[in-house]
Design an enzyme around this catalytic site. Structure first.
Site, PDB file in Angstrom:
ATOM      1  CB  SER A 131      -0.913   0.011   1.229  1.00  0.00           C
ATOM      2  OG  SER A 131      -1.559   1.266   1.378  1.00  0.00           O
ATOM      3  CE1 TYR A 150      -3.965  -2.312   4.961  1.00  0.00           C
ATOM      4  CE2 TYR A 150      -3.280  -0.029   4.658  1.00  0.00           C
ATOM      5  CZ  TYR A 150      -3.686  -1.241   4.129  1.00  0.00           C
ATOM      6  OH  TYR A 150      -3.808  -1.382   2.766  1.00  0.00           O
TER       7      TYR A 150
END
Length: 251
Positions: free
Chosen positions: A142, A156
């Site tokens: 990401s 995350y």
């Protein structure tokens, strides 16, 4: 076009979103899809869609976060198909809570799914690829794992930063065995994971202000990069983390 004819592609988190889109795209190019997900209902839908389009696929319901289930997954795929040519680590979770409020279980589960799981799939599939003479691995990271970050997603962000580092080190270690390892770092992709936020026009407007191309990404945008990285055209690319974000996204 059948660039991946008869190649066995193992995809974790293939039950929906980017994972399903990748599974369908590889199948359309002749690959055999070993589709993994923890949700049997969504996984069955993926298999049905591939089969209806004339592709070949089999579903594997395992929790791709712990070593023993992952060992079972890799062993079953090898028993069924005899090899793993491409591994795509796509399974991920993204709990939203501030650092001060995050639940311990959510923190550990995020690291297990997003980082430990890819480590073990790469280790176990990598051993098979070493024996067969090579392969390709793609980790779906990401832009949050780079310099951008995401509000209220500390676990995350940490997991995706770790995944990029793991990608780079794995590429170095596995190169002698003709195994290439790269990461793809999506920005804001219009999938079920952002469905709730998508309803808030102010949030969407803010997103679009920060994306030079002026639109959200789609699963197809990610799929195109993954297909390229797995193809012979990318034979000299390894250890890279490639953003797919429409330009610089500040979250």
């Amino acid at each position: 076009m059948t660039k991946f004819t008869d190649q066995v592609v193992l995809i974790t988190g293939a039950g929906r979103g980017i994972g399903r889109a990748m599974a369908e795209a590889f199948a359309a190019q002749g690959a055999i899809i070993a589709a993994n997900d923890i949700n049997p209902v969504s996984l069955d839908e993926t298999i049905e869609r591939i089969t209806a389009a004339g592709g070949r696929s089999r579903g594997y319901v395992f929790d791709a976060a712990k070593r023993m289930p992952i060992q079972g997954l890799v062993s079953q795929v090898l028993d069924d198909w005899g090899r793993i040519d491409i591994l795509i680590n796509n399974a991920a979770v993204e709990p939203r809570a501030s650092l001060l409020d995050m639940d311990e279980w959510d923190f550990h589960r995020t690291l297990d799914v997003n980082l430990a799981g890819p480590f073990f799939t790469m280790q176990l599939a990598g051993r098979a690829m070493r024996e067969q003479g090579g392969g390709v691995m793609i980790n779906i990271a990401s832009i949050a794992g780079r310099a951008h970050g995401l509000k209220d997603r500390s676990a995350y962000v940490a997991s995706k930063m770790g995944l990029i580092g793991l990608t780079r080190e794995a590429a170095r270690e596995l190169a002698p065995y003709h195994i290439r390892v790269n990461a793809v770092c999506p920005g804001i992709i219009d999938t079920q994971m952002i469905a709730a936020q998508r309803q808030d026009e102010a949030v969407v407007h803010k997103w679009l202000e920060d994306i030079p191309q002026g639109r959200l990404g789609t699963p197809a945008d990610v799929v195109g990069v993954v297909l390229f990285l797995c193809s012979p055209a990318a034979a000299y690319l390894t250890g890279q983390a490639i953003n797919v974000d429409g330009g610089k996204v500040m979250c």
